[in-house]
Design a protein around this motif. Structure first.
Motif, PDB file in Angstrom:
ATOM      1  N   MET A   1       0.838  -1.204   0.000  1.00 37.10           N
ATOM      2  CA  MET A   1       0.000   0.000   0.000  1.00 37.10           C
ATOM      3  C   MET A   1       0.869   1.249   0.000  1.00 37.10           C
ATOM      4  N   ILE A   2       0.517   2.186  -0.851  1.00 31.47           N
ATOM      5  CA  ILE A   2       1.214   3.467  -0.923  1.00 31.47           C
ATOM      6  C   ILE A   2       0.306   4.538  -0.333  1.00 31.47           C
ATOM      7  N   ILE A   3       0.826   5.312   0.601  1.00 31.26           N
ATOM      8  CA  ILE A   3       0.017   6.371   1.202  1.00 31.26           C
ATOM      9  C   ILE A   3       0.716   7.717   1.048  1.00 31.26           C
ATOM     10  N   PHE A   4      -0.110   8.751   0.910  1.00 30.23           N
ATOM     11  CA  PHE A   4       0.358  10.134   0.948  1.00 30.23           C
ATOM     12  C   PHE A   4      -0.161  10.751   2.243  1.00 30.23           C
ATOM     13  N   THR A   5       0.637  11.590   2.861  1.00 27.64           N
ATOM     14  CA  THR A   5       0.158  12.386   3.990  1.00 27.64           C
ATOM     15  C   THR A   5       0.263  13.858   3.603  1.00 27.64           C
ATOM     16  N   TYR A   6      -0.673  14.657   4.107  1.00 27.99           N
ATOM     17  CA  TYR A   6      -0.698  16.077   3.747  1.00 27.99           C
ATOM     18  C   TYR A   6      -1.318  16.873   4.885  1.00 27.99           C
ATOM     19  N   ASP A   7      -1.450  18.185   4.701  1.00 32.09           N
ATOM     20  CA  ASP A   7      -1.853  19.068   5.800  1.00 32.09           C
ATOM     21  C   ASP A   7      -3.362  19.258   5.927  1.00 32.09           C
ATOM     22  N   LYS A   8      -4.133  18.440   5.256  1.00 30.75           N
ATOM     23  CA  LYS A   8      -5.600  18.458   5.370  1.00 30.75           C
ATOM     24  C   LYS A   8      -6.207  19.764   4.856  1.00 30.75           C
ATOM     25  N   THR A   9      -5.623  20.330   3.811  1.00 33.63           N
ATOM     26  CA  THR A   9      -6.203  21.497   3.156  1.00 33.63           C
ATOM     27  C   THR A   9      -6.509  21.134   1.706  1.00 33.63           C
ATOM     28  N   PHE A  10      -7.387  21.922   1.081  1.00 31.17           N
ATOM     29  CA  PHE A  10      -7.732  21.637  -0.312  1.00 31.17           C
ATOM     30  C   PHE A  10      -6.527  21.863  -1.221  1.00 31.17           C
ATOM     31  N   ASP A  11      -5.758  22.914  -0.943  1.00 35.35           N
ATOM     32  CA  ASP A  11      -4.529  23.132  -1.715  1.00 35.35           C
ATOM     33  C   ASP A  11      -3.567  21.969  -1.510  1.00 35.35           C
ATOM     34  N   GLY A  12      -3.575  21.425  -0.304  1.00 38.29           N
ATOM     35  CA  GLY A  12      -2.724  20.274  -0.029  1.00 38.29           C
ATOM     36  C   GLY A  12      -3.132  19.063  -0.852  1.00 38.29           C
ATOM     37  N   LEU A  13      -4.432  18.863  -1.004  1.00 36.63           N
ATOM     38  CA  LEU A  13      -4.917  17.745  -1.813  1.00 36.63           C
ATOM     39  C   LEU A  13      -4.527  17.925  -3.277  1.00 36.63           C
ATOM     40  N   LEU A  14      -4.667  19.150  -3.785  1.00 34.80           N
ATOM     41  CA  LEU A  14      -4.257  19.415  -5.169  1.00 34.80           C
ATOM     42  C   LEU A  14      -2.749  19.236  -5.335  1.00 34.80           C
ATOM     43  N   PHE A  26       1.140   6.777  -7.531  1.00 36.66           N
ATOM     44  CA  PHE A  26      -0.268   7.035  -7.243  1.00 36.66           C
ATOM     45  C   PHE A  26      -0.680   6.306  -5.963  1.00 36.66           C
ATOM     46  N   PRO A  27      -1.277   7.041  -5.039  1.00 35.99           N
ATOM     47  CA  PRO A  27      -1.539   6.489  -3.705  1.00 35.99           C
ATOM     48  C   PRO A  27      -2.768   5.581  -3.647  1.00 35.99           C
ATOM     49  N   ASP A  28      -2.737   4.695  -2.670  1.00 34.32           N
ATOM     50  CA  ASP A  28      -3.915   3.888  -2.338  1.00 34.32           C
ATOM     51  C   ASP A  28      -4.728   4.559  -1.237  1.00 34.32           C
ATOM     52  N   SER A  29      -4.072   5.494  -0.539  1.00 36.21           N
ATOM     53  CA  SER A  29      -4.755   6.207   0.535  1.00 36.21           C
ATOM     54  C   SER A  29      -4.072   7.552   0.749  1.00 36.21           C
ATOM     55  N   ASP A  34      -1.129  14.087  10.652  1.00 39.87           N
ATOM     56  CA  ASP A  34      -1.151  13.651  12.049  1.00 39.87           C
ATOM     57  C   ASP A  34      -2.137  12.506  12.276  1.00 39.87           C
ATOM     58  N   GLY A  35      -2.621  11.914  11.193  1.00 36.18           N
ATOM     59  CA  GLY A  35      -3.590  10.830  11.303  1.00 36.18           C
ATOM     60  C   GLY A  35      -2.920   9.480  11.539  1.00 36.18           C
ATOM     61  N   GLN A  36      -3.736   8.515  11.929  1.00 34.84           N
ATOM     62  CA  GLN A  36      -3.223   7.169  12.175  1.00 34.84           C
ATOM     63  C   GLN A  36      -2.984   6.446  10.855  1.00 34.84           C
ATOM     64  N   LYS A  37      -1.807   5.865  10.723  1.00 37.60           N
ATOM     65  CA  LYS A  37      -1.442   5.182   9.484  1.00 37.60           C
ATOM     66  C   LYS A  37      -1.776   3.693   9.569  1.00 37.60           C
ATOM     67  N   PRO A  38      -2.024   3.068   8.423  1.00 36.97           N
ATOM     68  CA  PRO A  38      -2.286   1.622   8.408  1.00 36.97           C
ATOM     69  C   PRO A  38      -1.089   0.835   8.938  1.00 36.97           C
ATOM     70  N   LEU A  39      -1.349  -0.375   9.366  1.00 40.53           N
ATOM     71  CA  LEU A  39      -0.286  -1.207   9.931  1.00 40.53           C
ATOM     72  C   LEU A  39       0.721  -1.638   8.867  1.00 40.53           C
ATOM     73  N   PHE A  40       0.216  -2.001   7.693  1.00 43.33           N
ATOM     74  CA  PHE A  40       1.100  -2.477   6.624  1.00 43.33           C
ATOM     75  C   PHE A  40       1.157  -1.442   5.499  1.00 43.33           C
ATOM     76  N   VAL A  41       2.318  -0.835   5.338  1.00 44.61           N
ATOM     77  CA  VAL A  41       2.516   0.207   4.332  1.00 44.61           C
ATOM     78  C   VAL A  41       3.780  -0.096   3.539  1.00 44.61           C
ATOM     79  N   ASP A  42       3.649  -0.102   2.225  1.00 43.26           N
ATOM     80  CA  ASP A  42       4.822  -0.327   1.377  1.00 43.26           C
ATOM     81  C   ASP A  42       5.673   0.934   1.263  1.00 43.26           C
ATOM     82  N   ALA A  43       4.997   2.070   1.121  1.00 45.50           N
ATOM     83  CA  ALA A  43       5.726   3.331   0.998  1.00 45.50           C
ATOM     84  C   ALA A  43       4.835   4.471   1.467  1.00 45.50           C
ATOM     85  N   SER A  44       5.450   5.438   2.134  1.00 43.29           N
ATOM     86  CA  SER A  44       4.711   6.596   2.633  1.00 43.29           C
ATOM     87  C   SER A  44       5.424   7.867   2.192  1.00 43.29           C
ATOM     88  N   TYR A  45       4.656   8.819   1.667  1.00 44.97           N
ATOM     89  CA  TYR A  45       5.221  10.072   1.183  1.00 44.97           C
ATOM     90  C   TYR A  45       4.476  11.242   1.821  1.00 44.97           C
TER      91      TYR A  45
END
Length: 255
Positions: A1-14, A26-29, A34-45
């Motif tokens: 699973m690939i996840i992106f983390t961001y600042d929870k703003t609309f500009d951040g999503l764009l 391309f992320p799966d989530s 500051d949110g809780q991340k899944p237990l199994f993650v292949d890569a986090s950005y």
């Protein structure tokens, strides 16, 4: 699973969209930083919000989508539902990759879901416009506590600025502890302390916090409401259909 983390703003999503195409990842989530991340993650950005890149993504959407479709996207963002980030990401990606966009492709599940959520958010905003009740405070500000299902305060500002342009007012979302203050010139975002917030959640301000004229009119309105009520024709079911129960605590006549 690939996840992106961001600042929870609309500009951040764009910015996440720009980063995905730039890096061809391309992320799966997509999660809050500051949110809780899944237990199994292949890569986090972690994606840093960059206004310039966000604007570039939005301008590209302006070429593919109508203003109505873009407004639906903003409404979905204001819904604050858990699925929002990935739903919007997939929608943007599909429109970016498709030559003419998929705005009218109602056979696509994401298009239908975008439309469904936007409709619910729009309905919530319209109900708020209909049912909001102002109370004049002792210092002359018209105050209205509300608890909308979605984060729709920004959608109702144009109506109240036009409707009550000559008086200062505050519309306060007690669920999200944020409000909008209009001083006859501009609108400012405000927030109250936890102690004040607990008092506001009751719906009706204490007598010492409202003006004398407001207290008088509240009493007159209660008496008028009682005098015109025909007990034999009370129909709570129909009443709840026209006036959802969650608005009742803000209605003077029902206190």
């Amino acid at each position: 699973m690939i996840i992106f983390t961001y600042d929870k703003t609309f500009d951040g999503l764009l910015s996440c969209v720009f980063f995905a195409y730039e890096q061809k990842i391309f992320p799966d989530s997509i999660l809050a930083e500051d949110g809780q991340k899944p237990l199994f993650v292949d890569a986090s950005y972690h994606v840093v919000t960059e206004k310039e890149k966000a604007v570039r993504v939005w301008k590209s959407l302006e070429k593919k989508l109508s203003r109505f479709a873009r407004n639906m996207m903003l409404s979905v963002w204001l819904s604050e539902l858990p699925e929002t980030e990935m739903l919007l990401f997939r929608y943007i990606r599909k429109n970016t990759d498709h030559r003419k966009g998929i705005e009218m492709n109602f056979g696509d599940d994401d298009v239908l879901r975008i439309k469904d959520i936007a409709l619910k958010v729009g309905t919530d905003a319209r109900k708020l416009i209909q049912f909001v009740r102002f109370q004049e405070t002792a210092d002359g500000i018209y105050f209205a506590p509300v608890t909308p299902s979605y984060n729709v305060l920004s959608l109702i500002v144009p109506h109240f600025k036009a409707r009550y342009a000559d008086q200062p007012w505050i519309i306060y979302d007690t669920r999200r502890n944020t409000g909008l203050y209009y001083d006859r010139r501009s609108v400012t975002e405000i927030s109250f302390s936890p102690q004040t917030l607990s008092e506001l959640r009751l719906g009706i301000l204490d007598k010492e916090k409202v003006s004398e004229e407001e207290a008088l009119f509240q009493q007159l309105w209660k008496e008028y409401f009682r005098s015109i009520t025909i007990k034999e024709r009370l129909n709570p079911k129909v009443q709840r259909a026209h006036m959802p129960r969650r608005y009742w605590k803000y209605l003077t006549e029902l206190q």
